[in-house]
Design an enzyme around this catalytic site. Structure first.
Site, mmCIF file in Angstrom:
data_model
loop_
_atom_site.group_PDB
_atom_site.id
_atom_site.type_symbol
_atom_site.label_atom_id
_atom_site.label_comp_id
_atom_site.label_asym_id
_atom_site.label_seq_id
_atom_site.Cartn_x
_atom_site.Cartn_y
_atom_site.Cartn_z
ATOM 1 N N ASP A 40 4.092 11.255 -1.316
ATOM 2 C CA ASP A 40 5.121 10.244 -1.495
ATOM 3 C C ASP A 40 4.783 9.161 -0.468
ATOM 4 O O ASP A 40 4.966 9.362 0.736
ATOM 5 C CB ASP A 40 6.501 10.860 -1.222
ATOM 6 C CG ASP A 40 7.602 9.820 -1.247
ATOM 7 O OD1 ASP A 40 7.294 8.610 -1.332
ATOM 8 O OD2 ASP A 40 8.779 10.220 -1.155
ATOM 9 N N TYR B 270 10.694 -6.604 -8.945
ATOM 10 C CA TYR B 270 9.258 -6.270 -8.852
ATOM 11 C C TYR B 270 8.469 -7.484 -8.338
ATOM 12 O O TYR B 270 7.663 -7.367 -7.409
ATOM 13 C CB TYR B 270 8.768 -5.840 -10.237
ATOM 14 C CG TYR B 270 7.277 -5.669 -10.362
ATOM 15 C CD1 TYR B 270 6.634 -4.577 -9.783
ATOM 16 C CD2 TYR B 270 6.507 -6.576 -11.087
ATOM 17 C CE1 TYR B 270 5.263 -4.408 -9.912
ATOM 18 C CE2 TYR B 270 5.140 -6.412 -11.222
ATOM 19 C CZ TYR B 270 4.522 -5.328 -10.629
ATOM 20 O OH TYR B 270 3.160 -5.170 -10.772
ATOM 21 N N GLY C 84 -1.407 6.689 -12.152
ATOM 22 C CA GLY C 84 -0.862 5.573 -12.930
ATOM 23 C C GLY C 84 -1.885 4.942 -13.857
ATOM 24 O O GLY C 84 -3.028 5.414 -13.957
HETATM 25 N N1 SER Z 1 2.154 -5.392 -16.006
HETATM 26 C C1 SER Z 1 3.168 -5.522 -15.026
HETATM 27 C C2 SER Z 1 4.510 -5.400 -15.596
HETATM 28 O O1 SER Z 1 4.673 -5.700 -16.760
HETATM 29 C C3 SER Z 1 3.054 -6.854 -14.359
HETATM 30 O O2 SER Z 1 2.309 -6.728 -13.211
HETATM 31 O O3 SER Z 1 5.414 -5.039 -14.903
#
Ligand code: SER
Length: 310
Positions: free
Chosen positions: A48, A138, A10
């Site tokens: 995973d 999130y 990532g």
């Molecule tokens: N950069 C991330 C996002 O935009 C925030 O933690 O989801």
């Protein structure tokens, strides 16, 4: 010392694995991700992180002593499938925490985010202990995750350390599915002499951080003596706050013909729910955090590094 990094392919993982290898040696780092990382040099495992058995096997096989658990679904992508986002972000964290207790892992790093804040927190200079009412899945997953990290510290003595990252801006890797991604994409367009369509309003101010500061903060919090880590949920971290209009102005100094059009979409609603700037006094006080990059320094680095990659 053997460090397992999940989500190593990532945006943060790509750069963090390189820094960890430089610091602790190539054989001390086990990179893992759900897909292969093209051209990765070093020890790699397909993983995973929601699969506890696989995680357990890898930790045992490599005698892992530290885990940096970066795998997660970010804010904008998260909204497309909320339940899956909750499952992936929390299940993988539970696995990491539980395997760490079972296998006596010494230290765990868990990234949180400024997305833990919601509409109730003050927008400007948002303090560490401001109210958390995240409105994205999130943000909810990160706020819950922070509390689970603290729970494992209090209940089992697991040394979990965490930072609430602002949006990360770097040239080495691309972000995937976040609300702050525009601040990386915009540089790529500028150096390719293309126009940029921005999905946020020109005045949408968000907390951001240059990748070098973000990585240094991660290494510094993990290296600090345990007694200095007083916040066991997650530390606020500030780099630099700016709007799309301000980042554009800094790019125009390098590319005077650069054009940006604004067509805000659902990500503007996410941005509206987040702070504009962050107060990170506890991180400064407890483990001497201090950012180095302001907007102009970041733009200079981004543009010169991306030009070299051309
Ligand atoms: N950069 C991330 C996002 O935009 C925030 O933690 O989801």
């Amino acid at each position: 010392m053997k460090i397992l990094v999940t989500g190593a392919g990532g945006q943060l993982g790509t750069v963090l694995t390189t820094s960890l290898k430089e610091k602790y040696g190539k054989n001390a780092v086990i990179a893992s991700d759900i897909v292969k990382i093209d051209g990765y040099e070093g020890i790699f495992e397909l993983l995973d992180a929601t699969d506890e058995a696989s995680l357990t096997k890898i930790v045992a096989a490599h005698n892992v002593t530290e885990i940096y658990h970066l795998a997660a679904i970010l804010s904008a992508n998260g909204e497309k499938n909320p339940i899956q986002t909750w499952d992936v972000n929390l299940k993988s964290l539970f696995n990491v925490l539980q395997v760490s207790v079972n296998q006596k892992i010494e230290k765990v790093f868990f990234p949180s985010s400024i997305a833990v804040y919601g509409p109730t927190a003050p927008k400007i200079d948002t303090k560490q202990d401001a109210y958390l009412d995240p409105t994205t899945v999130y943000g909810i997953s990160k706020a819950a995750g922070e509390h689970w990290a603290q729970y494992y510290f209090l209940r089992y003595g697991l040394d979990v350390r965490s930072i609430r990252y602002p949006g990360v801006v770097g040239y080495q890797s691309l972000p995937g599915g976040g609300t702050t991604d525009y601040a990386v994409d915009i540089y790529h367009k500028a150096i390719n002499n293309e126009d940029f369509t921005c999905y946020l309003r020109e005045d949408a101010c968000l907390p951001m951080i240059y990748i070098e500061d973000a990585i240094r903060a991660t290494l510094e919090i993990m290296e600090a003596p345990k007694s200095q880590i007083k916040v066991r949920t997650s530390y606020n971290l500030a780099g630099v706050s700016f709007t799309p209009k301000e980042i554009t102005a800094s790019i125009l100094k390098w590319y005077p013909d650069f054009k940006v059009v604004y067509t805000p979409d659902f990500r503007q609603n996410i941005a509206d729910s987040w702070p504009a700037s962050i107060n990170d006094n506890p991180a400064r006080k407890d483990w001497n955090w201090k950012p180095n990059y302001d907007l102009e320094a970041m733009t200079k680095e981004m543009i010169t590094q991306l030009q070299k990659q051309e």
